[in-house]
Design a protein around this motif. Structure first.
Motif, PDB file in Angstrom:
ATOM      1  N   ALA A  15       0.824  -1.210   0.000  1.00 25.27           N
ATOM      2  CA  ALA A  15       0.000   0.000   0.000  1.00 25.27           C
ATOM      3  C   ALA A  15       0.857   1.259   0.000  1.00 25.27           C
ATOM      4  CB  ALA A  15      -0.941  -0.010   1.202  1.00 25.27           C
ATOM      5  N   ALA A  22       2.551   1.742  -3.420  1.00 20.25           N
ATOM      6  CA  ALA A  22       1.623   2.281  -4.419  1.00 20.25           C
ATOM      7  C   ALA A  22       1.309   3.746  -4.144  1.00 20.25           C
ATOM      8  CB  ALA A  22       0.339   1.450  -4.428  1.00 20.25           C
ATOM      9  N   ASN A  54      -2.756   3.258 -12.118  1.00 19.76           N
ATOM     10  CA  ASN A  54      -2.947   1.826 -12.350  1.00 19.76           C
ATOM     11  C   ASN A  54      -1.641   1.055 -12.204  1.00 19.76           C
ATOM     12  OD1 ASN A  54      -5.655   2.153 -12.813  1.00 19.76           O
ATOM     13  ND2 ASN A  54      -5.487   2.205 -15.047  1.00 19.76           N
ATOM     14  N   SER A  70       0.978   1.965 -10.402  1.00 20.16           N
ATOM     15  CA  SER A  70       1.374   1.984  -8.993  1.00 20.16           C
ATOM     16  C   SER A  70       0.609   0.933  -8.197  1.00 20.16           C
ATOM     17  CB  SER A  70       1.133   3.377  -8.399  1.00 20.16           C
ATOM     18  OG  SER A  70       1.877   4.357  -9.086  1.00 20.16           O
ATOM     19  N   LEU A  71      -0.704   0.826  -8.477  1.00 22.01           N
ATOM     20  CA  LEU A  71      -1.509  -0.186  -7.788  1.00 22.01           C
ATOM     21  C   LEU A  71      -1.057  -1.597  -8.168  1.00 22.01           C
ATOM     22  CD1 LEU A  71      -5.073   1.414  -8.091  1.00 22.01           C
ATOM     23  CD2 LEU A  71      -3.626   1.269  -6.043  1.00 22.01           C
TER      24      LEU A  71
END
Length: 536
Positions: free
Chosen positions: A146, A149, A160, A162-163
């Motif tokens: 988390a 990201a 997107n 990074s996630l």
């Protein structure tokens, strides 16, 4: 096993596990996040434009040895893509190792100590400890994923991608937590369970490395046999292959389910793999504190030595191709020369490689010195000391391992690195001799970390685990400080800064003597404290 009933008490056990491991978790999470953030920041400085990133990708992708070590570069369109390339392999490996240690610590190690039997006698289900261990591992993985990201997205990278990057890291943690869930059911000791988990991690890394080294012209399919290869192929900021993240999570869930199924089919305290019976009488080597310490620590030393042999060979074997990689950016060349202490790129790279091996050896030194605290808290030290063994003799037997064991590791790493460099440069005797010396000269810096651990153990035993925090902070400064243009005063805080940067630099004995003296004073203070405090 009834699933609902077996999970009774899982919540309190999970909270206790997180509280108990708060120091260790903070150090590990800090180190992993510092690597991600430091890599992103340094890449932004080193490769500010598309042309420099394309040159880096060409340097990596045209060299099979570099692909084996780092993986192939798929996308150079953003700093986030480069960061994902650099971190997913090694970051996934380290996060997987953390999860293996966490699950084993709260399942098999607790069962081995007898504490789970006491908990099971109360209102705690049979599967609750495993659920708590898995929960602690997933919590640590979720925090790392988390924050990774959030940092990259907040730095302006594609949301997107990074996630997907953070999810791939989380998936690695979940997958290897499942490996540990199965390993904990197979053996009767925590050390053996960690050994199985470590072997699976090592195999995953080797399969990924072999597949990447082969590329499209050989058995590149080996990458698909490794969870680390799956994470790499997620390709954040490019393809964002979420189905591979789902595959990692599915593998973790299946293995966790197998772990629960196996746990319901064995006796508490027993393992599914048969134990080899020991001899009817103790051998002569077990009649002394030194022999006992060797028996307890030899497996760890052998495993670490194998790892150093492989790592040294990889670092030495790619030395001939590193010129092109380093020369891809003037900033990279400057950083390597700053870390390696030589104007010649090859010498600077090999000096940096020896420095990196020494940093890893410092991890072993702290781990082996912490065995003293583990023997004390488990209650095994007290009967040994009650038999007439003096405290200093008992402690000295264990402290020979961070003292001499780290020397063995650096010898092995220097030897294999020298052989690798000698083969590619055509001068095996010359490079082997130079890198053996370059490895051994790092010893005084490694000893400082072991001595800090001994000082904490003797003077502040409840804070002994803080040695991991000291190690993490100083290694972060030594590893990322030059790339972040840290001030010299900050770099001087870590003992590795003061080591002669061999090969290539001028040898000076004075800093080695001062570091050795500092280690002796710290260790002496710790042993003096051990003589005067209560055991346990």
């Amino acid at each position: 096993m009834n699933l609902a009933g077996s999970l009774i008490g899982c919540g309190p056990l999970l909270r206790f596990a997180l509280r108990r491991d708060r120091t260790m978790l903070a150090c590990w999470i800090y180190g992993l996040l510092a690597s991600v953030i430091g890599t992103a920041v340094s890449f932004r400085k080193l490769y500010p434009d598309a042309a420099s990133r394309e040159q880096l990708a060409a340097s990596i992708n045209d060299n099979g040895s570099l692909r084996a070590l780092y993986g192939a570069v798929y996308d150079t369109g953003s700093i986030g893509a480069l960061t994902a390339w650099r971190i997913l392999g090694i970051g996934g490996l380290m996060l997987g190792l953390l999860c293996v240690l966490l699950v084993t610590r709260h399942t098999r190690a607790e069962e081995e100590s007898g504490r789970l039997e006491l908990l099971g006698a109360g209102a705690v289900g049979r599967g609750a400890p495993l659920a708590a261990g898995i929960g602690a591992a997933l919590t640590a993985s979720a925090v790392v994923g988390a924050i990774t990201a959030a940092f990259l997205a907040g730095s302006g990278e594609q949301l997107n991608g990074s996630l997907a990057f953070g999810a791939a890291l989380f998936g690695c943690g979940a997958c290897f937590a499942g490996v540990a869930a199965v390993a904990a059911q197979l053996t009767e000791t925590g050390r053996a369970a960690n050994g199985i988990g470590g072997a699976v991690l090592g195999l995953a890394f080797l399969l990924r490395a072999a597949g990447d080294a082969a590329g499209n012209g050989g058995p590149g399919w080996l990458v698909w046999l490794s969870p680390l290869g799956w994470a790499e192929r997620v390709r954040p900021y490019d393809e964002n292959a979420w189905w591979l993240v789902a595959l990692l999570l599915l593998a973790g869930a299946v293995q966790t389910g197998i772990g629960y199924w196996l746990a319901g089919r064995r006796d508490l305290g027993g393992g599914l793999l048969p134990q080899r019976p020991g001899p009817p009488a103790a051998g002569s080597t077990l009649r002394s504190a030194l022999g006992l310490a060797w028996r307890l620590q030899r497996g760890s030393l052998i495993g670490w030595s194998v790892g150093f042999a492989i790592g040294g060979a990889l670092l030495g074997g790619i030395s001939k191709g590193v010129d092109q990689l380093v020369s891809s950016s003037a900033n990279v060349e400057q950083i390597v020369q700053r870390m390696g202490g030589s104007s010649q790129v090859t010498n600077a790279y090999l000096a940096t490689s020896m420095n990196l091996l020494a940093m890893v050896a410092a991890v072993y030194a702290v781990q082996s010195a912490l065995r003293l605290r583990g023997e004390e808290t488990s209650g095994r030290a007290e009967p040994v000391l009650a038999s007439g063994v003096r405290r200093l003799a008992w402690a000295g037997g264990h402290l020979l391992h961070p003292l001499l064991g780290s020397a063995v590791l650096l010898l092995v790493g220097g030897l294999t690195a020298g052989l690798g460099a000698g083969v590619v440069f055509g001068d095996v005797p010359g490079w082997t001799g130079r890198l053996l010396v370059a490895g051994l000269v790092q010893l005084p810096a490694v000893w400082v970390f072991a001595a800090v651990t001994v000082a904490l153990f003797g003077l502040l035993p409840q804070w002994t685990s803080a040695a991991w925090g000291v190690l993490g902070v100083l290694l972060f400064i030594a590893y990322l400080g030059p790339a972040l243009n840290a001030g010299q005063w900050l770099l001087d805080l870590t003992p590795f800064t003061h080591i002669p940067k061999l090969p290539g630099a001028v040898f000076h004995a004075e800093p080695l003597l001062w570091l050795t003296l500092l280690s002796a004073l710290l260790a002496g203070a710790g042993l003096a404290g051990l003589r005067r405090r209560d055991i346990g």
